[in-house]
Scaffold this motif. Structure first.
Motif, PDB file in Angstrom:
ATOM      1  N   GLY A   1      28.928  34.524  41.744  1.00 48.93           N
ATOM      2  CA  GLY A   1      29.902  35.090  42.674  1.00 48.93           C
ATOM      3  C   GLY A   1      30.903  36.034  42.042  1.00 48.93           C
ATOM      4  N   GLN A   2      30.692  36.378  40.775  1.00 49.32           N
ATOM      5  CA  GLN A   2      31.623  37.260  40.082  1.00 49.32           C
ATOM      6  C   GLN A   2      30.878  38.450  39.504  1.00 49.32           C
ATOM      7  OE1 GLN A   2      34.756  35.150  37.936  1.00 49.32           O
ATOM      8  NE2 GLN A   2      33.660  33.271  38.457  1.00 49.32           N
TER       9      GLN A   2
ATOM     10  N   ASP B   1      38.518  27.671  44.115  1.00 49.07           N
ATOM     11  CA  ASP B   1      37.095  28.040  44.181  1.00 49.07           C
ATOM     12  C   ASP B   1      36.735  28.721  45.497  1.00 49.07           C
ATOM     13  OD1 ASP B   1      35.987  27.476  41.737  1.00 49.07           O
ATOM     14  OD2 ASP B   1      35.488  25.403  42.244  1.00 49.07           O
ATOM     15  N   PHE B   2      37.565  28.561  46.512  1.00 50.31           N
ATOM     16  CA  PHE B   2      37.292  29.151  47.823  1.00 50.31           C
ATOM     17  C   PHE B   2      37.849  30.567  47.959  1.00 50.31           C
ATOM     18  CE2 PHE B   2      37.709  24.531  49.418  1.00 50.31           C
ATOM     19  CZ  PHE B   2      36.385  24.274  49.133  1.00 50.31           C
ATOM     20  N   ILE B   3      38.652  31.016  46.993  1.00 50.18           N
ATOM     21  CA  ILE B   3      39.321  32.324  47.086  1.00 50.18           C
ATOM     22  C   ILE B   3      38.699  33.310  46.102  1.00 50.18           C
ATOM     23  CG2 ILE B   3      41.493  33.571  46.819  1.00 50.18           C
ATOM     24  CD1 ILE B   3      42.915  30.931  47.583  1.00 50.18           C
ATOM     25  N   SER B   4      38.310  34.468  46.625  1.00 52.70           N
ATOM     26  CA  SER B   4      37.787  35.558  45.793  1.00 52.70           C
ATOM     27  C   SER B   4      38.672  36.772  45.957  1.00 52.70           C
ATOM     28  CB  SER B   4      36.369  35.935  46.217  1.00 52.70           C
ATOM     29  OG  SER B   4      35.473  34.887  45.953  1.00 52.70           O
ATOM     30  N   LEU B   5      38.873  37.486  44.868  1.00 54.42           N
ATOM     31  CA  LEU B   5      39.565  38.773  44.879  1.00 54.42           C
ATOM     32  C   LEU B   5      38.530  39.841  44.597  1.00 54.42           C
ATOM     33  CD1 LEU B   5      42.717  37.842  42.757  1.00 54.42           C
ATOM     34  CD2 LEU B   5      42.479  37.807  45.252  1.00 54.42           C
TER      35      LEU B   5
ATOM     36  N   TYR C   1      26.704  50.307  35.035  1.00 53.83           N
ATOM     37  CA  TYR C   1      26.720  49.121  34.184  1.00 53.83           C
ATOM     38  C   TYR C   1      27.266  47.972  35.028  1.00 53.83           C
ATOM     39  CZ  TYR C   1      27.996  45.710  30.682  1.00 53.83           C
ATOM     40  OH  TYR C   1      28.115  44.547  29.963  1.00 53.83           O
ATOM     41  N   GLU C   2      26.531  46.866  35.098  1.00 58.82           N
ATOM     42  CA  GLU C   2      26.956  45.694  35.859  1.00 58.82           C
ATOM     43  C   GLU C   2      27.014  44.485  34.942  1.00 58.82           C
ATOM     44  OE1 GLU C   2      23.998  45.387  38.942  1.00 58.82           O
ATOM     45  OE2 GLU C   2      25.055  46.809  40.214  1.00 58.82           O
ATOM     46  N   PHE C   3      28.034  43.672  35.139  1.00 57.21           N
ATOM     47  CA  PHE C   3      28.208  42.462  34.355  1.00 57.21           C
ATOM     48  C   PHE C   3      28.540  41.333  35.319  1.00 57.21           C
ATOM     49  CE2 PHE C   3      31.262  39.716  31.938  1.00 57.21           C
ATOM     50  CZ  PHE C   3      30.325  39.149  31.080  1.00 57.21           C
ATOM     51  N   TYR C   4      27.820  40.197  35.195  1.00 55.19           N
ATOM     52  CA  TYR C   4      28.021  39.045  36.069  1.00 55.19           C
ATOM     53  C   TYR C   4      28.457  37.862  35.207  1.00 55.19           C
ATOM     54  CZ  TYR C   4      25.468  41.939  39.355  1.00 55.19           C
ATOM     55  OH  TYR C   4      25.079  42.960  40.166  1.00 55.19           O
ATOM     56  N   PRO C   5      29.776  37.663  35.045  1.00 52.08           N
ATOM     57  CA  PRO C   5      30.247  36.586  34.168  1.00 52.08           C
ATOM     58  C   PRO C   5      29.873  35.191  34.652  1.00 52.08           C
ATOM     59  CG  PRO C   5      32.118  37.809  35.097  1.00 52.08           C
ATOM     60  CD  PRO C   5      30.867  38.457  35.597  1.00 52.08           C
ATOM     61  N   SER C   6      29.816  34.978  35.966  1.00 52.61           N
ATOM     62  CA  SER C   6      29.378  33.708  36.524  1.00 52.61           C
ATOM     63  C   SER C   6      29.029  33.923  37.991  1.00 52.61           C
ATOM     64  CB  SER C   6      30.453  32.623  36.372  1.00 52.61           C
ATOM     65  OG  SER C   6      31.606  32.978  37.102  1.00 52.61           O
TER      66      SER C   6
ATOM     67  N   ARG D   1      34.652  41.688  41.433  1.00 53.69           N
ATOM     68  CA  ARG D   1      34.818  40.532  42.325  1.00 53.69           C
ATOM     69  C   ARG D   1      34.902  39.316  41.417  1.00 53.69           C
ATOM     70  NH1 ARG D   1      34.043  38.228  47.328  1.00 53.69           N
ATOM     71  NH2 ARG D   1      33.586  40.191  48.350  1.00 53.69           N
ATOM     72  N   PHE D   2      35.926  38.477  41.641  1.00 52.02           N
ATOM     73  CA  PHE D   2      35.989  37.229  40.887  1.00 52.02           C
ATOM     74  C   PHE D   2      36.677  36.157  41.714  1.00 52.02           C
ATOM     75  CE2 PHE D   2      39.918  39.345  39.558  1.00 52.02           C
ATOM     76  CZ  PHE D   2      40.856  38.325  39.624  1.00 52.02           C
ATOM     77  N   LYS D   3      36.371  34.911  41.344  1.00 53.19           N
ATOM     78  CA  LYS D   3      36.995  33.765  42.016  1.00 53.19           C
ATOM     79  C   LYS D   3      38.322  33.468  41.334  1.00 53.19           C
ATOM     80  CE  LYS D   3      32.812  31.763  43.729  1.00 53.19           C
ATOM     81  NZ  LYS D   3      32.120  30.584  44.147  1.00 53.19           N
ATOM     82  N   LEU D   4      39.275  33.055  42.130  1.00 49.36           N
ATOM     83  CA  LEU D   4      40.611  32.752  41.622  1.00 49.36           C
ATOM     84  C   LEU D   4      40.578  31.637  40.590  1.00 49.36           C
ATOM     85  CD1 LEU D   4      43.312  34.030  42.250  1.00 49.36           C
ATOM     86  CD2 LEU D   4      43.707  32.268  43.946  1.00 49.36           C
ATOM     87  N   SER D   5      39.570  30.787  40.656  1.00 46.38           N
ATOM     88  CA  SER D   5      39.472  29.642  39.735  1.00 46.38           C
ATOM     89  C   SER D   5      39.261  30.063  38.283  1.00 46.38           C
ATOM     90  CB  SER D   5      38.353  28.701  40.173  1.00 46.38           C
ATOM     91  OG  SER D   5      37.119  29.384  40.206  1.00 46.38           O
ATOM     92  N   ILE D   6      38.940  31.338  38.021  1.00 47.16           N
ATOM     93  CA  ILE D   6      38.782  31.751  36.617  1.00 47.16           C
ATOM     94  C   ILE D   6      40.132  31.899  35.922  1.00 47.16           C
ATOM     95  CG2 ILE D   6      36.600  32.934  37.067  1.00 47.16           C
ATOM     96  CD1 ILE D   6      38.157  35.588  36.494  1.00 47.16           C
ATOM     97  N   LEU D   7      41.220  31.952  36.690  1.00 47.43           N
ATOM     98  CA  LEU D   7      42.558  32.037  36.101  1.00 47.43           C
ATOM     99  C   LEU D   7      43.002  30.624  35.714  1.00 47.43           C
ATOM    100  CD1 LEU D   7      44.164  34.534  38.638  1.00 47.43           C
ATOM    101  CD2 LEU D   7      43.140  35.050  36.420  1.00 47.43           C
TER     102      LEU D   7
END
Length: 174
Positions: A22-23, A87-91, A15-20, A71-77
């Motif tokens: 790069g995530q 926006d340049f940082i991904s975890l 199951y894959e989910f892509y919230p936005s 995988r998500f970008k830090l900007s979602i926090l």
């Protein structure tokens, strides 16, 4: 001995989910059935006191497991969303649990009656963060990896299995 090509039957449900952009979040369950898997083993014909190694087929083995990945970008926090570099940082991370079993019914020199497949860790963990700034042409990545205890060499009549200890690895890349 003469080696036979290993055949692998594999089934997985993902199951894959892509919230936005790069995530991603995914959850996978899997099953693998190996026919004639090849393992590194102690050569029983070498005699006591001698440690020669060879490759040999075993009758069969199975892997049953699950994997979680994100995988998500830090900007979602929310508290960090206004920070210019968020926006340049991904975890990212993935973790897997694998239960493997071998069929030792035809192995006369088997040291154990049941064991995991040689080389198969029962778990693995990967964690990381990266910074990608196209304006500066800079990419920086830090990654942590850990694998579980696994059999490095299969033992026989005179020797037990040789185990590889879990290890922690930290990688940095610029």
């Amino acid at each position: 001995s003469e080696l036979t090509t290993t055949k692998i039957w594999n089934a997985d449900l993902r199951y894959e989910f892509y919230p936005s952009e790069g995530q991603m979040i995914s959850l996978t369950g899997f099953y693998k059935k190996f026919t004639d898997p090849i393992e590194l083993v102690v050569d029983a014909s070498a005699g006591a006191g001698s440690r020669n190694y060879t490759y040999d087929n075993i009758k069969g083995a199975t892997d049953l497991g699950a994997e979680l990945e994100f995988r998500f970008k830090l900007s979602i926090l929310k508290p960090l969303s206004k920070w210019k570099h968020a926006d340049f940082i991904s975890l990212f991370a993935n973790a897997a649990y694998i239960d493997s079993k071998v069929d030792l019914s035809e192995v006369v020199t088997a040291f154990n009656t049941e064991r995991p497949l040689q080389g198969q860790s029962p778990y693995l963990i990967n964690l990381g963060a990266d910074y990608k700034n196209p304006e500066l042409g800079l990419t920086f990545t830090v990654m942590y990896n850990k694998i579980g205890r696994r059999i490095a060499i299969v033992g026989g009549d005179n020797y037990g299995d040789v185990w590889e200890a879990p290890r922690n690895i930290l990688d940095l890349s610029i």
